[in-house]
Design a protein around this motif. Structure first.
Motif, PDB file in Angstrom:
ATOM      1  N   VAL C  82      41.653  45.081  39.553  1.00  0.00           N
ATOM      2  CA  VAL C  82      43.015  44.727  39.155  1.00  0.00           C
ATOM      3  C   VAL C  82      43.018  44.489  37.652  1.00  0.00           C
ATOM      4  N   GLU C  83      43.966  45.118  36.950  1.00  0.00           N
ATOM      5  CA  GLU C  83      43.979  45.002  35.495  1.00  0.00           C
ATOM      6  C   GLU C  83      44.698  43.741  35.029  1.00  0.00           C
ATOM      7  N   ARG C  84      43.962  42.937  34.272  1.00  0.00           N
ATOM      8  CA  ARG C  84      44.502  41.642  33.828  1.00  0.00           C
ATOM      9  C   ARG C  84      45.775  41.806  32.993  1.00  0.00           C
ATOM     10  N   GLU C  85      45.775  42.743  32.054  1.00  0.00           N
ATOM     11  CA  GLU C  85      46.954  42.931  31.196  1.00  0.00           C
ATOM     12  C   GLU C  85      48.186  43.309  32.017  1.00  0.00           C
ATOM     13  N   SER C  86      47.976  44.093  33.064  1.00  0.00           N
ATOM     14  CA  SER C  86      49.110  44.495  33.905  1.00  0.00           C
ATOM     15  C   SER C  86      49.709  43.278  34.603  1.00  0.00           C
ATOM     16  N   ASP C 106      24.488  42.522  54.585  1.00  0.00           N
ATOM     17  CA  ASP C 106      23.162  42.173  54.074  1.00  0.00           C
ATOM     18  C   ASP C 106      23.045  40.685  53.766  1.00  0.00           C
ATOM     19  N   ASP C 107      24.118  39.959  53.991  1.00  0.00           N
ATOM     20  CA  ASP C 107      24.114  38.533  53.670  1.00  0.00           C
ATOM     21  C   ASP C 107      24.739  37.759  54.836  1.00  0.00           C
ATOM     22  N   ASP C 108      24.260  38.072  56.055  1.00  0.00           N
ATOM     23  CA  ASP C 108      24.710  37.393  57.267  1.00  0.00           C
ATOM     24  C   ASP C 108      26.237  37.467  57.432  1.00  0.00           C
ATOM     25  N   TYR C 109      26.798  38.606  57.102  1.00  0.00           N
ATOM     26  CA  TYR C 109      28.240  38.851  57.248  1.00  0.00           C
ATOM     27  C   TYR C 109      29.103  37.819  56.519  1.00  0.00           C
ATOM     28  N   ALA C 110      28.597  37.356  55.389  1.00  0.00           N
ATOM     29  CA  ALA C 110      29.392  36.418  54.591  1.00  0.00           C
ATOM     30  C   ALA C 110      30.617  37.142  54.045  1.00  0.00           C
ATOM     31  N   GLU C 111      31.751  36.433  54.046  1.00  0.00           N
ATOM     32  CA  GLU C 111      32.980  37.014  53.498  1.00  0.00           C
ATOM     33  C   GLU C 111      32.953  36.924  51.980  1.00  0.00           C
ATOM     34  N   LYS C 112      33.132  38.071  51.320  1.00  0.00           N
ATOM     35  CA  LYS C 112      33.109  38.075  49.861  1.00  0.00           C
ATOM     36  C   LYS C 112      34.377  38.738  49.338  1.00  0.00           C
ATOM     37  N   PRO C 113      34.837  38.295  48.175  1.00  0.00           N
ATOM     38  CA  PRO C 113      36.090  38.844  47.649  1.00  0.00           C
ATOM     39  C   PRO C 113      35.948  40.311  47.206  1.00  0.00           C
ATOM     40  N   SER C 114      36.960  41.114  47.526  1.00  0.00           N
ATOM     41  CA  SER C 114      36.975  42.514  47.095  1.00  0.00           C
ATOM     42  C   SER C 114      37.734  42.694  45.776  1.00  0.00           C
ATOM     43  N   LEU C 115      38.648  41.752  45.474  1.00  0.00           N
ATOM     44  CA  LEU C 115      39.432  41.887  44.244  1.00  0.00           C
ATOM     45  C   LEU C 115      38.576  41.544  43.033  1.00  0.00           C
ATOM     46  N   ILE C 116      38.613  42.422  42.044  1.00  0.00           N
ATOM     47  CA  ILE C 116      37.871  42.192  40.805  1.00  0.00           C
ATOM     48  C   ILE C 116      38.850  42.371  39.650  1.00  0.00           C
ATOM     49  N   VAL C 117      39.114  41.281  38.939  1.00  0.00           N
ATOM     50  CA  VAL C 117      40.037  41.381  37.808  1.00  0.00           C
ATOM     51  C   VAL C 117      39.267  41.853  36.588  1.00  0.00           C
TER      52      VAL C 117
END
Lengths: 102, 111, 136
Positions: C82-86, C106-117
């Motif tokens: 996701v673009e910060r300026e936008s 690979d990490d015991d099905y830990a929930e991790k964020p998909s959004l990357i600003v």
């Protein structure tokens, strides 16, 4: 490893050209096609933004789309090159990827 | 026939048998759709159909078969999350046939 | 498809619902996921609106496909740039976006964020690193 960016919308209607120019990398090519060609006209509001990128990037406009809109090469911002359809294909083939700004 | 009729409910479907309005679905209707697919609903069939309905409710899509297998494995274990077992239950494809019985639209990417 | 995987980037620049672009992009991503390539998504300009939290389309009478982004993790699509300026230009903050996560097997099905600003300069680099860019 550079990119061919295409812009097919008029910059007076959409932000596609601005977004494109904001995301080009040095060595990329920008090709204005369809209504996108109106952004390349000398004296237009976008002439400065195009001229500023021209150098780090190469800017092109598609001849048949210019002609259809009554524009000639001499009407364009200095340094913008005109290509025909074969030139479009050459650009797409010589770059590593094509990114369209719709 | 362009609609299913069960207990006074008339539910329209498309030319392939998918419900036009997923909100009309109920278990009796599912049984009728299953019949028209020559499937006798068993608890194993219901498990898949209910899973698909829950998945659709949560994500607004029917999962691809690969995803169905993966998620069924996670939820019910290896025997249930098995492509062969799923095809045994729904010979014309778990995603396609089970989705029809579940009242869901035809899965994206299914030709 | 055992040959080398390619990097595919789907560039999304339109708000949802007003046009069909956002939904079409999502459908192509889901279908394309079957080919097991490296897939990531970019949200630029009005495209950031596709990820708005709390979308309610009931009154508009349209299907709320925002929930479908949350299924992308199942399809091994785990990078949504996701673009910060936008966001800034539109008066939006990351907090206005819905959480999208994936389960890391690979990490015991830990929930991790998909959004990357990312900022605009990083976005340019991301585009420049792709094998294929598909725009919507």
């Amino acid at each position: 490893m550079s990119t061919l960016h295409t812009v097919n919308k008029s910059p007076f209607e959409r932000s596609s050209l601005k977004s494109c120019l904001d995301h080009v990398s040095a060595g990329d090519a920008v090709l204005l096609i369809e209504d996108g060609v109106v952004g390349a006209r000398k004296g237009s509001q976008f002439a400065g933004a195009l001229a500023a990128k021209n150098g780090a990037c190469a800017i092109y406009a598609l001849g048949p789309d210019l002609a259809a809109r009554g524009m000639k090469a001499s009407d364009l911002v200095d340094g913008v090159k005109v290509v025909d359809y074969a030139g479009f294909v050459d650009l797409a083939a010589e770059k590593s990827r094509v990114c369209a700004w719709l | 026939m362009s609609s299913y009729e069960v207990n006074g409910l008339v539910a329209e479907h498309d030319e392939e048998g998918y419900l036009k309005d997923i909100h009309q679905w109920n278990p009796e209707l599912a049984g009728l759709i299953a019949q028209s697919e020559n499937i006798n609903m068993t608890p194993d069939h219901w498990e898949v159909v209910n899973f698909l309905r829950d998945y659709y409710e949560e994500y607004q899509i029917a999962p691809a078969v690969r995803i169905l297998v993966k998620e069924m494995t996670k939820k019910f274990g290896k025997e249930k999350g098995d492509q062969k077992a799923l095809y045994a239950l729904f010979p014309y494809g778990p995603a396609k046939q089970a989705c029809k019985i579940a009242g869901l639209p035809k899965p994206t990417g299914c030709v | 498809m055992s040959e080398t995987k390619k990097k595919f980037l789907y560039v999304n620049r339109k708000a949802p619902y007003g046009t069909i672009y956002a939904l079409e992009s999502l459908e192509v991503v889901l279908i394309g996921a079957a080919f097991e390539q490296h897939v990531s998504l970019a949200f630029i300009d009005d495209g950031v609106y596709q990820l708005m939290d709390g979308q309610d389309t009931a009154a508009a009478g349209m299907k709320n496909f925002s929930k479908t982004y949350k299924a992308l993790g199942d399809y091994e699509v785990r990078k949504l740039y996701v673009e910060r300026e936008s966001l800034d230009e539109r008066g939006l903050k990351v907090e206005n976006l819905m959480p999208v996560t994936y389960e890391d097997e690979d990490d015991d099905y830990a929930e991790k964020p998909s959004l990357i600003v990312v900022d605009r300069a990083e976005m340019s680099k991301i585009i420049a690193a792709q094998d294929v860019v598909l725009s919507f």
